[in-house]
Scaffold this active site. Structure first.
Site, short mmCIF file in Angstrom:
data_model
loop_
_atom_site.label_atom_id
_atom_site.label_comp_id
_atom_site.label_asym_id
_atom_site.label_seq_id
_atom_site.Cartn_x
_atom_site.Cartn_y
_atom_site.Cartn_z
N ASP A 198 0.83 -1.20 0.00
CA ASP A 198 0.00 0.00 0.00
C ASP A 198 0.87 1.25 0.00
O ASP A 198 1.94 1.29 0.61
CB ASP A 198 -0.90 -0.02 1.24
CG ASP A 198 -1.80 1.20 1.33
OD1 ASP A 198 -2.75 1.27 0.53
OD2 ASP A 198 -1.55 2.07 2.18
N GLU A 223 1.35 -0.48 -5.03
CA GLU A 223 0.36 0.54 -5.38
C GLU A 223 1.06 1.85 -5.73
O GLU A 223 1.58 2.55 -4.87
CB GLU A 223 -0.61 0.78 -4.22
CG GLU A 223 -1.72 1.76 -4.61
CD GLU A 223 -2.34 2.47 -3.43
OE1 GLU A 223 -3.43 3.06 -3.61
OE2 GLU A 223 -1.75 2.46 -2.33
#
Length: 861
Positions: A198, A223
């Site tokens: 993330d 990400e």
């Protein structure tokens, strides 16, 4: 029939060798905001049997404790505590084992750019204070101190600034890297296949690479949003040397064409400015973009309906990138409340609050198409010059997508051998009664309704139903079943299935119909009408997608049953008590020595309700957590009973193997038990060869002590007879007068143990603070300074008062009443020499007092 435009000749040469490298991991599903037990069930019932390759789960580390918003799971607190929104550590391990056994790899969402904002206790009970940069594993030196991010044109600011005020981890630090790497290695050791990283663009690529190297280089997808206005240093192509990277542009490009003309998709690939196929992690939409976060421009399940389904069909048919299907829940609008709210409290896919996109046939059955056509080039492209397309994947499969409201009618070259093929997108089953005939020349005449798709694969014909390698076809016909009718206003009553695949539900019929007819019902597989069963002939054999409801004029309580094998159904009056039907999940599983499994018997049913549960392992609840300490095969049995004493049993078979993981140890588990946790079990983590560790908050209370317990049942425990720092089996309790957070370590080879402080000094206005009240006969219970100006103590409230009044307490600085604080205004803010603080709570509570604001709180433990 309308005029069609054929373009196969002009494209034949270009498409004959058109192929991207397929990704071996298969199609992944993101089960957003699903609990671990529900994920395990979905792996076994849908994902595995239908051929999905992986599942992305919610971040499993302890995190901010807010149940009303989904984003709290993205604010971690402790990388050694695995009690999270998804479930307990035992439930996490159980889910990993069950999904792996079903052929579905588990990918954990990993958050380590930042830690949680604010202060308090996390989902696993750990205390943290963002303002003081104090967390169980980290202190002020482990964070950047550069303020919030000001903009995204400066990569230094993005990498070193705080995101939304959350403390930004110093990921260049060797200590920080080791802590994160150990967390990842622990999960990999439990069976996790890889990680979603993330907020990767908020960390320098070199830092992420160093962490993954130290973690043993597990599979990862990073990400990185890739907005054109942002610094070149934080673009996706700067991270692809590490591993796969999210390609958000793929989703926006796909949406633009499905809302424009999908004929243009025949060249979709790197030439569109997308990442190389073997580096691209793609999706139609993800959980952020579905809520308008990080930009828009993507299709969503709740806004675009059939068009969204068709985009997923195309994604799974087209040979580009590692693919992920989003499985979310209902959003009404783009208000802050709707886009922030957490997942529904109901069981996933049992009501219309959940989208369950992975169960829609046009998405679900394309996983098999993807697997069957893997490595095959695009061939025999056809389009009508607008929004109807069709193409093949070598001689293994062919798909047609109709992005128009009118029917797609065309004769096309499929490249498949002659046969009557099952249209695998027509229903839940691969062969659901719709067929496409391919003639000897490889051509087929297509008739695809508006906003629908059709797909065929080699080896899946009317005469030879689908079969193939891997977990593609399950032995169960249905993964779920619901009863819907006038009795429940056409809502969903979930049915339970027995071991011999008979679905049943207990229904109370009133005899009343509705405004459109008499009392009646139907069977609905997914609860969304995409695959439902009525009765055309009235012969008690259910017919798929029948236009005729099943009428019944009885009243009272009945058991409605549906047999999968022949689709016969029965309605049995329950005038007399019926025996219960026991159910257990998982039924067959393999685990490693020392691991725990959460068994669930909540699907057991009875006409009057289950009265009791009795487990062969000693439990009496709907679920039972069992730890396996010996190699071999173990049977776990649950016996359920109703109010009249009738019983039924269900059993699970567990195969226990020997694999101790990366670090060597004498014991498979170890627990800390003592007065700091009321002699409960706090699991210790193996952080090195033979070295177990737990972070414990001590309050310095009188007779404060602890022991080490191998299994958590006192059968094998260690104390210290000689008080020499060397533990002895069944030794005396270990006394200590320390206060604050300490790292407790135990070496199970040398038996040495140690305590070392993990917290720094805190600002305070009082030299000490005590709690005094009826709970301790107005004695003094010392409170512990756990953050700047923040004192706390754990108090057992009994509800009893004394001769002068009910249960109450005060805060006393020195313990001699010279400076004490009560609450005259009863507003949660204390005043000096204020009135006693009355409370009616009972049980163990954490009492906190801020010596700067004078605010106090009581939190149940």
């Amino acid at each position: 029939m309308h005029t069609t435009l054929f373009r196969t000749a002009i494209l034949a040469a270009a498409l004959g060798s058109f192929s991207y490298n397929a990704v071996a991991e298969g199609v992944m599903v993101h089960l957003f905001q699903w609990k671990f037990n529900d994920v395990a069930n979905e792996c076994e019932k849908v994902l595995g049997p239908k051929g999905f390759g992986g599942v992305q789960i919610t971040p499993p580390a302890e995190h901010k404790n807010r149940s009303d918003v989904w984003w709290s799971v993205y604010q971690p607190i402790n990388f050694k505590n695995f009690n999270s929104f998804g479930g307990s550590e035992a439930e996490l391990k159980s889910m990993i084992n069950r999904c792996n056994a079903a052929g579905v790899k588990v990918y954990a969402d990993a958050v380590f750019n930042q830690l949680a904002a604010d202060f308090g206790n996390g989902t696993g009970g750990s205390y943290y204070h963002a303002g003081n940069k104090q967390y169980p594993q980290f202190g002020p030196n482990d964070f950047h101190h550069n303020g919030d991010i000001k903009g995204y044109s400066d990569s230094f600011n993005v990498w070193n600034g705080a995101l939304y005020g959350m403390p930004d981890m110093k990921t260049e630090s060797s200590y920080v890297q080791e802590q994160i790497a150990t967390y990842m290695k622990t999960l990999v050791g439990w069976g996790v296949a890889g990680f979603r990283i993330d907020a990767a663009k908020h960390m320098p690529p070199a830092d992420i690479k160093a962490i993954l190297d130290k973690a043993g280089n597990p599979k990862a997808y990073l990400e990185v949003i890739g907005a054109s206005s942002e610094s070149a240093d934080i673009q996706p192509n700067r991270y692809t040397y590490i591993d796969t990277v999210t390609d958000f542009k793929y989703g926006t490009d796909l949406a633009a064409n499905f809302q424009g003309q999908i004929k243009n998709l025949k060249t979709l690939g790197e030439g569109w400015g997308l990442l190389p196929s073997n580096k691209a992690f793609i999706f139609v939409v993800n959980h952020d973009r579905e809520r308008g976060h990080g930009g828009g421009g993507m299709l969503t399940a709740w806004q675009h309906g059939d068009r969204y389904n068709l985009a997923n069909t195309f994604m799974m048919a087209w040979p580009y990138g590692w693919k992920q299907v989003m499985s979310g829940y209902r959003i009404e609008n783009m208000s802050e409340y709707e886009t922030d709210k957490s997942g529904p409290r109901s069981t996933p896919c049992t009501d219309n609050q959940w989208n369950c996109e992975q169960r829609r046939p046009t998405i679900m059955n394309m996983a098999m198409f993807h697997n069957k056509t893997d490595g095959q080039p695009v061939s025999n492209w056809w389009d009508n010059g607008n929004n109807q397309i069709a193409f093949g994947r070598g001689d293994k499969g062919f798909v047609a997508i109709n992005n128009e409201n009118r029917e797609l009618s065309a004769t096309v070259q499929t490249g498949l051998p002659a046969g009557e093929y099952c249209n695998i997108l027509n229903g839940n089953d691969y062969c659901s009664g719709s067929y496409i005939t391919v003639d000897g020349s490889g051509k087929a005449t297509l008739n695809v309704p508006g906003m629908k798709a059709a797909a065929i694969v080699a080896g899946c014909t009317k005469n030879a139903p689908c079969s193939g390698d891997g977990p593609i076809i399950g032995s169960d016909k249905f993964s779920s079943m619901n009863l819907r009718g006038t009795h429940n206003a056409w809502g969903n009553t979930p049915m339970t299935v027995s071991e011999d695949r008979v679905w049943s539900a207990i229904v109370t019929f009133s005899g009343a119909g509705d405004t459109t007819g008499a009392q009646r019902f139907k069977f609905d597989v997914f609860g969304n009408w995409t695959e439902n069963y009525g009765d055309n002939e009235g012969d008690n054999i259910a017919d798929k997608n029948s236009q005729k409801d099943i009428f019944f004029n009885g009243t009272g309580k009945y058991r409605v049953s549906l047999k999968e094998s022949d689709m016969s159904y029965s309605i049995t009056a329950l005038d007399e008590n019926q025996a219960p039907v026991a159910a257990i999940s998982p039924k067959d599983i393999s685990v490693k020595v020392g691991e725990s499994v959460v068994f669930d018997a909540s699907a057991s049913s009875d006409d009057s309700g289950i009265e009791s549960y009795s487990w062969s392992t000693g439990g009496s609840g709907k679920t039972e957590t069992v730890q396996f300490d010996s190699i071999g095969t173990v049977t776990v049995t649950v016996t359920v009973a109703d109010a009249e004493g009738l019983t039924d049993k269900a059993s699970a078979t567990v195969t226990v193997t020997d694999d101790n993981g990366e670090y060597s140890s004498v014991f498979q588990t170890m627990h800390f038990r003592g007065t700091p946790n009321s002699w409960g079990n706090q699991a210790m983590t193996l952080v090195g060869d033979n070295l177990w560790e737990a972070v414990v908050t001590f309050n310095g209370q009188a007779n404060q002590r602890f022991k080490f317990d191998v299994k958590g049942d006192w059968s094998h425990n260690y104390g210290d007879n000689d008080k020499d720092g060397i533990a002895d089996q069944t030794g005396d309790d270990i006394f200590t007068n320390v206060s604050g957070q300490y790292r407790v370590r135990f070496n199970d080879q040398t038996m040495q143990y140690s305590l070392s402080p993990v917290s720094a000094s805190y600002a305070k206005n009082f030299a000490s603070l005590n709690l005094r009240g009826t709970t301790n006969n107005w004695g003094t219970t010392p409170m512990t300074l756990v953050g700047d100006h923040l004192w706390q103590a754990t108090v057992n409230f009994t509800g009893a008062g004394d001769g002068n009044g009910g249960q109450r307490f005060k805060f006393d600085v020195k313990g001699d009443w010279t400076e004490n604080y009560g609450d005259t205004n009863k507003d949660g803010v204390a005043e000096r020499t204020g009135a006693d603080i009355a409370t009616s709570v009972t049980g163990s509570y954490l009492v906190r007092f801020n010596d700067q604001t004078l605010a106090y709180t009581l939190s149940a433990q």
